[in-house]
Design a protein around this motif. Structure first.
Motif, PDB file in Angstrom:
ATOM      1  N   ALA A   1    -110.607  96.882-124.876  1.00  0.00           N
ATOM      2  CA  ALA A   1    -109.711  97.878-124.162  1.00  0.00           C
ATOM      3  C   ALA A   1    -110.353  98.237-123.108  1.00  0.00           C
ATOM      4  N   ILE A   2    -111.403  97.680-123.139  1.00  0.00           N
ATOM      5  CA  ILE A   2    -112.031  98.315-121.783  1.00  0.00           C
ATOM      6  C   ILE A   2    -112.089  97.007-120.561  1.00  0.00           C
ATOM      7  N   ALA A   3    -112.515  96.039-121.243  1.00  0.00           N
ATOM      8  CA  ALA A   3    -111.905  94.972-120.475  1.00  0.00           C
ATOM      9  C   ALA A   3    -109.979  94.570-120.021  1.00  0.00           C
ATOM     10  N   TYR A   4    -109.923  95.346-121.070  1.00  0.00           N
ATOM     11  CA  TYR A   4    -107.935  94.600-120.844  1.00  0.00           C
ATOM     12  C   TYR A   4    -107.595  96.174-119.960  1.00  0.00           C
ATOM     13  N   PHE A   5    -107.949  97.025-119.637  1.00  0.00           N
ATOM     14  CA  PHE A   5    -107.875  98.463-118.946  1.00  0.00           C
ATOM     15  C   PHE A   5    -108.501  98.101-117.327  1.00  0.00           C
ATOM     16  N   ILE A   6    -109.412  97.455-117.151  1.00  0.00           N
ATOM     17  CA  ILE A   6    -110.213  97.036-115.345  1.00  0.00           C
ATOM     18  C   ILE A   6    -108.983  95.331-115.681  1.00  0.00           C
ATOM     19  N   PHE A   7    -108.575  94.524-116.189  1.00  0.00           N
ATOM     20  CA  PHE A   7    -107.770  93.696-116.509  1.00  0.00           C
ATOM     21  C   PHE A   7    -106.024  94.183-115.749  1.00  0.00           C
ATOM     22  N   PHE A   8    -105.638  94.998-116.506  1.00  0.00           N
ATOM     23  CA  PHE A   8    -104.276  96.025-115.567  1.00  0.00           C
ATOM     24  C   PHE A   8    -104.567  96.580-114.335  1.00  0.00           C
ATOM     25  N   PHE A   9    -106.008  97.431-113.563  1.00  0.00           N
ATOM     26  CA  PHE A   9    -106.139  97.253-112.424  1.00  0.00           C
ATOM     27  C   PHE A   9    -106.463  96.654-111.301  1.00  0.00           C
ATOM     28  N   ILE A  10    -106.631  94.929-112.003  1.00  0.00           N
ATOM     29  CA  ILE A  10    -107.062  94.261-111.303  1.00  0.00           C
ATOM     30  C   ILE A  10    -105.388  94.247-110.652  1.00  0.00           C
ATOM     31  N   GLY A  11    -104.269  93.641-111.221  1.00  0.00           N
ATOM     32  CA  GLY A  11    -103.592  92.788-111.586  1.00  0.00           C
ATOM     33  C   GLY A  11    -102.306  93.864-110.185  1.00  0.00           C
TER      34      GLY A  11
ATOM     35  N   PHE B   1     -98.987  86.387-112.031  1.00  0.00           N
ATOM     36  CA  PHE B   1     -99.538  87.088-112.051  1.00  0.00           C
ATOM     37  C   PHE B   1     -99.231  86.584-114.098  1.00  0.00           C
ATOM     38  N   PHE B   2     -98.355  85.700-114.313  1.00  0.00           N
ATOM     39  CA  PHE B   2     -98.718  85.730-115.370  1.00  0.00           C
ATOM     40  C   PHE B   2     -99.563  84.562-115.650  1.00  0.00           C
ATOM     41  N   GLY B   3     -99.934  83.716-114.961  1.00  0.00           N
ATOM     42  CA  GLY B   3    -101.359  82.829-115.232  1.00  0.00           C
ATOM     43  C   GLY B   3    -102.124  84.135-114.827  1.00  0.00           C
ATOM     44  N   LEU B   4    -102.425  84.411-114.495  1.00  0.00           N
ATOM     45  CA  LEU B   4    -104.330  85.890-114.075  1.00  0.00           C
ATOM     46  C   LEU B   4    -103.734  86.262-115.352  1.00  0.00           C
ATOM     47  N   CYS B   5    -102.670  86.997-116.045  1.00  0.00           N
ATOM     48  CA  CYS B   5    -103.146  88.145-116.950  1.00  0.00           C
ATOM     49  C   CYS B   5    -103.148  86.978-118.304  1.00  0.00           C
ATOM     50  N   LEU B   6    -102.760  85.614-118.295  1.00  0.00           N
ATOM     51  CA  LEU B   6    -103.280  84.602-119.681  1.00  0.00           C
ATOM     52  C   LEU B   6    -104.825  84.619-119.659  1.00  0.00           C
ATOM     53  N   THR B   7    -105.126  84.223-118.159  1.00  0.00           N
ATOM     54  CA  THR B   7    -106.581  83.708-118.128  1.00  0.00           C
ATOM     55  C   THR B   7    -107.501  84.783-118.033  1.00  0.00           C
ATOM     56  N   LEU B   8    -107.079  85.993-117.422  1.00  0.00           N
ATOM     57  CA  LEU B   8    -107.987  86.646-118.162  1.00  0.00           C
ATOM     58  C   LEU B   8    -108.146  87.652-119.198  1.00  0.00           C
TER      59      LEU B   8
END
Length: 302
Positions: A196-206, A240-247
């Motif tokens: 959950a924490i990782a995905y929260f951070i990934f949202f703000f990165i994107g 962004f699609f690739g970034l989301c999948l990769t992260l």
């Protein structure tokens, strides 16, 4: 002695009369609602038509739900769900057949994120076929919002005390008193919280990359006479699609090392099913970010 976190929340968030809403369902609802408003903003920001946005939520919801359900049944418990006609029926309806032959409403007990991702991708293809919005633009916009939804789904897993971690002595370990099956007797990694924490951070990165790339394009191609500048060129390229999948799936791959196996056949495997299923998504994500010739041709066709 270390002071661990005793985790025993009530799975029910609130009750209205005889109707109860569980935290898990509420987290799913919040996650999907946030994605809905984020993507609606992105469509408006990119001057896409409202009529093209309206059916998107239905396609996404059905794709995620059907994909996640079938993914769990076929990837993790095929021996059970494919063993009889009634078990096959359980794959599609939120009910379980009891020993006496009666049926009990249980909700969908078992949803796999890998299946949900695959189902979403298939649903978005059908959405493209209906609306003819550039497929890569659709995928990029959904990808910007996806991590926040994934964050709330994992918070729902935390409230359900499911998908728990291995025994550990780290001071932030949880003792999942509601876990049962021998998993409530020792402090364990809160794997759901890690994700959950990782995905929260990934949202703000994107989100930051989306806003920053728009600003960069504006500086490179100033159009002072245009009140509504075009959106970033990266949106619609698959970046962004690739970034989301990769992260997301790289994080999932490594966090899996802290989790207990979900099914018995994973015992003795070097990598569990969640890790094996993550690898193709990571490869696809990297390919989309790099943007090979075949992806560019496909993007042009879409």
């Amino acid at each position: 002695m270390l002071s661990y976190i005793i985790w025993n929340p009530n799975e029910v968030a609130f009750t209205i009369g005889s109707f109860s809403v569980r935290w898990y369902s509420l987290c799913w609802l919040v996650g999907l609602a946030l994605a809905y408003f984020i993507v609606k903003f992105l469509y408006k920001d990119q001057k896409l038509k409202d009529k093209d946005f309206d059916p998107l939520f239905i396609y996404c919801f059905l794709g995620i739900l059907v994909g996640a359900r079938l993914g769990h049944c076929l990837f993790y418990e095929p021996g059970y769900f494919l063993s009889s006609g009634s078990h096959i029926l359980e794959m599609f309806i939120p009910m379980h057949q009891m020993a006496d032959g009666s049926w009990k409403f249980t909700g969908y007990e078992g949803l796999a994120s890998h299946g949900g991702t695959l189902g979403l991708m298939i649903a978005l293809y059908f959405y493209y076929r209906k609306t003819h919005v550039n497929l890569w633009r659709v995928l990029d916009n959904i990808a910007i919002a996806t991590p926040i939804t994934a964050c709330f789904i994992r918070l729902g897993n935390l409230m359900n005390s499911e998908i728990i971690g291995k025994v550990t002595d780290v001071p932030w370990a949880f003792i999942f008193e509601n876990a049962g099956n021998g998993y409530n007797d020792a402090p364990r990694h809160p794997g759901q919280l890690y994700e959950a924490i990782a995905y929260f951070i990934f949202f703000f990165i994107g989100w930051w990359l989306y806003k920053r790339s728009k600003g960069t394009e504006s500086k490179e191609n100033p159009q002072p006479s245009t009140p509504n500048p075009q959106p970033s060129k990266k949106v619609g390229s698959g970046f962004f699609f690739g970034l989301c999948l990769t992260l997301i799936f790289t994080a999932r791959f490594f966090i899996e090392f802290t989790k207990e196996n979900q099914v018995s056949f994973e015992e003795g495997m070097t990598f569990d099913m969640g890790q094996l299923l993550s690898i193709p998504f990571i490869i696809l994500g990297i390919a989309c970010m790099i943007g090979g010739k075949w992806l560019k041709r496909l993007g042009a066709e879409c």
